[in-house]
Design a protein around this motif. Structure first.
Motif, PDB file in Angstrom:
ATOM      1  N   SER A   1       0.838  -1.205   0.000  1.00  0.00           N
ATOM      2  CA  SER A   1       0.000   0.000   0.000  1.00  0.00           C
ATOM      3  C   SER A   1       0.867   1.247   0.000  1.00  0.00           C
ATOM      4  O   SER A   1       0.582   2.223  -0.700  1.00  0.00           O
ATOM      5  N   ARG A   2       1.927   1.217   0.788  1.00  0.00           N
ATOM      6  CA  ARG A   2       2.821   2.376   0.795  1.00  0.00           C
ATOM      7  C   ARG A   2       3.434   2.588  -0.566  1.00  0.00           C
ATOM      8  O   ARG A   2       3.589   3.707  -1.040  1.00  0.00           O
TER       9      ARG A   2
ATOM     10  N   THR B   1       2.143   1.793  -3.451  1.00  0.00           N
ATOM     11  CA  THR B   1       1.172   2.401  -4.369  1.00  0.00           C
ATOM     12  C   THR B   1       1.019   3.881  -4.052  1.00  0.00           C
ATOM     13  O   THR B   1       0.939   4.710  -4.957  1.00  0.00           O
ATOM     14  N   GLN B   2       0.985   4.205  -2.727  1.00  0.00           N
ATOM     15  CA  GLN B   2       0.856   5.608  -2.348  1.00  0.00           C
ATOM     16  C   GLN B   2       2.050   6.416  -2.833  1.00  0.00           C
ATOM     17  O   GLN B   2       1.890   7.502  -3.409  1.00  0.00           O
ATOM     18  N   TYR B   3       3.213   5.892  -2.646  1.00  0.00           N
ATOM     19  CA  TYR B   3       4.426   6.595  -3.099  1.00  0.00           C
ATOM     20  C   TYR B   3       4.400   6.779  -4.611  1.00  0.00           C
ATOM     21  O   TYR B   3       4.723   7.849  -5.125  1.00  0.00           O
TER      22      TYR B   3
ATOM     23  N   HIS C   1       1.822   6.854  -6.510  1.00  0.00           N
ATOM     24  CA  HIS C   1       0.806   7.840  -6.827  1.00  0.00           C
ATOM     25  C   HIS C   1       1.352   9.243  -6.612  1.00  0.00           C
ATOM     26  O   HIS C   1       1.235  10.124  -7.473  1.00  0.00           O
TER      27      HIS C   1
END
Lengths: 567, 448
Positions: free
Chosen positions: A178-179, A181-183, A185
């Motif tokens: 998840s991190r 994907t967040q990064y 993004h």
């Protein structure tokens, strides 16, 4: 002749193993000579003598037969019976053979015995060794089992650990994902922005016309609060700082106040609670003598006194840590005691409830009775209310004012008439009374006069009598009798004057007759004197009508009308 | 409950003046000012371009209209319609524009967040603030309007600057211990500034007005962190909504967690009342259906709805988010305290159709509203504990401690309520549709 018993002894000493049952048939032999050597000839000669040869032969034959040997024959030769040499030697030889065989078997048996003993020893030795070995292996086995069990445990813990680690790894992996994907993004977003920036920069570089930023205002607007704006100076900066700190301080002070208040309230609450708890627990001290924790209660009794004294001290002092802790501790102690007390009460109640059911029932009955009474009370109040209503209705039935007035008047009229009648009666009676009083007074006066006259006459008559009786009584007695008579007359006079005053008094007061004997004799006495009431003093007669009037006068306040009034 | 007629608006630009007397709406490039009670048009202004953002000044005398594409800001005066003011940011562009609390300065954030330009209407002066941070909430004014907190980023480090709004004097400038500062918010009493990190790290920092770090709070590590933040009106509580579907409440004395509210999909707490919206679709006879009939009987397609209270335990519908996408639709995205500090309304993104109302005295759930469509917006009444929410259909939903009611907006042709806001007096709600707006006047109390 040697006793054949001796021969038997020899047998027994030679072969002690071979016990022949025929020994019982043999004559009783003494065992004294057992200690003799086995191969003594003297014993042999003792068994058989010249005389008992045939018995001995017979006996030997018997024994030989018993043993399975050939017997001895007796040959009658020359000088007496003698033993057949051949058969005797045969027998002897056989016996020797037998003996040798026996010895051999004995030897064999002995060797066998020795062998067996050694075998036995050997086996026993083996047995013990094997037992030891078995024990040893058993112990080893249990040790190995133990080791295996521990290893199993270890395996399980390791498996669990492994599972948790796997889970954590999975969780971390998901977090990482998840991190990531967040990064990604965010990175993409930043990249897009930088691309835009580059584009804009390019555009600006290309585009020579630079649009200056500017503001167009029709006219300047005043400040919102109407004041002029101030220059930016260090004083202003200081003032800003000051204002900021002031704002912070006021907020802190406000919070501090609130907290102080809260603290004080809580402390007060704690004190109250403590007092309540102490008061709840202390009266129990005297009543519960059989409680096991009496000692603690007594201790508690002494403690609260100290603490109550503390409470009266200055609250500022109580702000120090020790006082606070003391208060908290005392509260805790009291609370614990209260709890134990409540538990005791609960257990008692449960015991009581289980033992005596009637108490519970009586309470229920009591409650029922109360509800019943309440209902009754309600009913009664309702009843009273309805009655009141009805009464009011009745009273207010003549709603018409005129009729009501008329009715009222009607009621009053009747009463008025009655009253009038009574008044008239009353006046009549008063008049009668007056008249009769006048008559009475006149009569009393007359009576007085007549009495006086009578008394005078009497006195005269007595005088004359006395004078007649005693002609030579002096003038002195005359004077005294006269004075006596005068006194009698004056005595007679006395009642008349009071009578006069009495009548005058009775004129004024129609009320109850006075009871003053000296000055105002009662009406009854007056009547008595006038002989209205039967009296033995006077003998005046009254008319019928006068009597009747007196009767009516006696009952002057009665409402009964008398049609035959005097007036 | 009365409904006004429908007016046009664009871009959901509709604001009530701070004094509550006027209603300003933007229709394309026009600015329309109406009286709130009569809805009569008082003023009409024309801007140079389509208005992107509109804001009233704090004294209700001026309105700011920003046109981002052109980089222009126009200010209109209510008292003097002839007065005009135009601010041109030039080639630098415009991203956001707002008033300062005193109503005489305009803060423009330029494109790419290069700088914040402070324009003064009193003396036409300009100030610049460099390196503002482009984040969720980078700028916040304190409630009394005295101070402004601005998030900055320089050399890969986050800073916070506190300005005095009087003369834009820099009061404090300090570095924050964050990876990527996402937002700042003043407490209502103006003494504490909350600053939080981006969702990659759960970190909440609390600074005093003078720049001292009061406390740091971090609930957990590594998983996605803070999604939304709200102060209680009394400044007693700070509610933090995070991606783990929990709201954590911090208390203002120790700045430690007081409690956490968990949004469990199964509701078993007997103190929580679940209001479930139930729709009742009318049966449409298919035989005698004609166009005329449809035109006449618009109520044919009316969907009646009412609230039911199902017995506990209740299962709240959960929508599983896509794990591969950034900013996943999970976690508490909206938190709001009621004005009396008593209630807290929250929305969990993975339960998009539900709004949870928590009782702050009991510190437990008091109501859960389950709608038939995802909740788009909710707002508390500024005067009393009353919550209005909308789900994008034609109904307005109201919750209060007395109960829950759903009201259909009686507008011909349907009115899809996309957003709403309360009038500052709490007497009316402004409902915003796609390009329409409608006022709802609260006359009576709700019944269940």
């Amino acid at each position: 002749m040697p006793d054949p018993g001796l021969g038997i002894r020899e047998f027994s000493s030679v072969s002690h193993i071979d016990e022949s049952p025929s020994r019982h048939r043999s004559p009783p032999a003494t065992r004294a000579s057992e200690t003799n050597s086995k191969h003594s000839y003297s014993v042999l000669t003792a068994f058989c003598t010249e005389e008992n040869i045939p018995q001995c032969v017979a006996y030997v034959n018997q024994e030989a037969a018993a043993l399975g040997l050939c017997g001895v024959c007796v040959e009658a030769r020359g000088a007496g019976p003698s033993l057949g040499a051949a058969s005797a030697l045969n027998l002897l030889y056989e016996l020797l053979q037998l003996q040798r065989r026996g010895q051999r078997t004995l030897h064999d048996l002995e060797t066998q015995q020795l062998k067996n003993n050694s075998d036995l020893e050997h086996l026993q030795h083996n047995n013990s060794r094997l037992k030891d070995q078995l024990e040893h292996t058993r112990r080893e086995n249990s040790g190995l089992h133990e080791g295996e069990r521990q290893l199993q445990l270890k395996i399980r813990t390791l498996q669990r650990y492994l599972k948790s680690e796997k889970e954590e790894v999975q969780k971390l992996q998901s977090i990482i994902a998840s991190r990531a994907t967040q990064y990604n993004h965010d990175a993409k977003r930043k990249e897009r922005e930088s691309a835009k920036l580059k584009e804009r920069l390019n555009q600006l570089l290309v585009d020579k016309r630079d649009k200056r930023l500017a503001i167009e205002v029709a006219n300047c607007v005043g400040r919102a609060d109407g004041k002029r704006s101030l220059w930016k100076t260090s004083k202003m900066e200081a003032r800003h700082e000051g204002e900021m700190y002031k704002a912070l301080l006021s907020d802190y002070e406000g919070r501090h106040q609130v907290l102080l208040q809260e603290n004080a309230e809580l402390k007060k609450l704690l004190q109250l609670m403590k007092k309540d708890m102490v008061s709840m627990l202390s009266p129990r001290k005297t009543t519960r003598a059989h409680m096991p924790a009496e000692d603690s209660l007594e201790q508690a009794g002494s403690e609260p006194d100290d603490e109550l004294c503390e409470g009266s001290r200055d609250p500022l002092e109580q702000m120090c840590e020790q006082a606070r802790e003391q208060l908290a501790n005392s509260i805790r102690l009291q609370w614990r005691r209260l709890k134990s007390h409540m538990q005791r009460l609960d257990s008692q109640v449960s015991l009581a409830a289980s033992r005596e059911q009637e108490e519970v029932i009586s309470r229920r009955e009591h409650e029922e009775a109360i509800t019943h009474m309440k209902m009754e009370l309600q009913q009664c109040t309702e009843f009273i209310q309805t009655q009141q209503q009805l009464l009011q209705q009745q009273l207010s039935l003549p709603c018409d004012e005129e009729t009501a007035a008329l009715l009222n008047d009607g009621y009053l009229l009747e009463e008025k008439e009655r009253l009038k009648e009574e008044w008239s009666l009353f006046h009549e009676q008063k008049k009668n009374f007056e008249m009769e009083r006048k008559n009475f007074t006149e009569a009393a006066i007359r009576l007085g006069h007549e009495r006086k006259a009578f008394e005078e006459d009497r006195a005269l008559w007595l005088k004359t009598q006395f004078l007649n009786m005693a002609p030579f009584v002096g003038h002195r007695r005359h004077a005294t009798s006269e004075s006596h008579i005068h006194s009698a007359v004056s005595g007679a006079k006395v009642p008349s004057s009071p009578a006069l005053s009495c009548t005058s008094a009775s004129h004024t007061g129609l009320s109850t007759p006075t009871s003053d004997p000296m000055t105002l004799p009662s009406t009854a006495e007056l009547y008595r004197t006038l002989q209205l009431i039967p009296d033995s003093r006077c003998g005046a007669t009254m008319t019928k009508s006068q009597l009747r009037d007196s009767c009516t006068d006696c009952s002057i306040f009665s409402v009964v009308r008398d049609g035959n009034s005097a007036s | 409950m009365n409904f006004s007629e429908v007016f046009k608006q664009s871009n959901q630009l509709c604001k009530v003046s701070p004094d509550g007397k006027y209603l300003a709406t933007c229709v394309q490039y026009r600015l329309v000012v109406r009286d709130v009670n009569t809805l009569q048009i008082l003023q009409l202004y024309t801007c140079l371009d389509q208005v992107a953002s509109m804001e009233w000044s704090s004294d209700s005398l001026f309105i700011l209209c920003a046109m981002y594409k052109r980089g222009l800001v126009q200010v209109w005066s209510l008292e003097q319609p002839d007065w005009h003011c135009k601010i041109d940011e030039g080639s630098i562009g415009l991203v956001s524009s707002r008033w300062s609390p005193d109503g005489r300065h305009i803060l423009n954030t330029t494109e790419f967040h290069l700088r914040v330009t402070v324009w003064s209407l009193c003396n036409k002066s300009v100030s610049y603030i460099k390196y503002p941070k482009a984040c969720q909430k980078g700028m916040d004014f304190s409630a009394d309007g005295r101070y402004m907190a601005l998030a900055e980023r320089r050399d890969c480090k986050d800073y916070i600057s506190v300005f005095v709004c009087d003369d834009w004097h820099l009061l404090r400038h300090f570095e924050t211990d964050t990876q990527d500062l996402a937002g700042v918010e003043w407490s209502p009493n103006g003494c504490v500034l909350a600053a939080w990190d981006s969702c990659l790290e759960y970190k909440m920092l609390l600074y005093s007005l003078d720049g001292r770090l009061l406390s740091t709070y971090s609930a957990y590590e590594w998983s996605l962190g803070i999604k939304s933040v709200a102060w209680s009106p009394s400044s007693q509580f700070l509610a933090i909504g995070s991606y783990d579907e929990k709201v954590r409440i911090l208390n203002h004395i120790t700045w430690k967690k007081l409690t956490e509210f968990e949004h469990h999909p199964t509701i078993t707490n007997s103190k929580a009342v679940v209001f479930k919206e139930v729709e009742k679709r009318p049966v449409i006879p298919t035989e005698d259906l004609s166009i005329q009939q449809i035109a006449m009987e618009s109520s044919l397609f009316d969907i009646q709805s009412k609230y039911e209270i199902p017995p506990l335990p209740v299962q709240v519908p959960v929508v599983k988010p896509d794990p591969d996408r950034a900013n996943p639709k999970i976690g508490i995205s909206a938190i709001a305290f009621s004005v009396d500090n008593r209630y807290l309304a929250t929305k969990n993104d993975c339960m998009p159709q539900s709004v949870w109302v928590w009782d702050m005295q009991r510190l437990g759930p008091t109501a859960v509203l389950e709608q038939t469509a995802p909740v788009r917006f909710f707002a508390w009444d500024p005067r009393r504990p009353r919550l209005a929410l909308c789900t994008g259909n034609t109904k307005l939903y109201l919750w209060s401690p007395a109960g829950c009611v759903s009201v259909k907006v009686p507008v011909e042709g349907g009115f899809q309520v996309q957003s709403l806001f309360w009038h500052c007096s709490g007497d009316s709600v402004v409902l915003l549709g796609k390009d329409q707006l409608c006022l709802c006047y609260m006359a009576t109390d709700e019944e269940k």
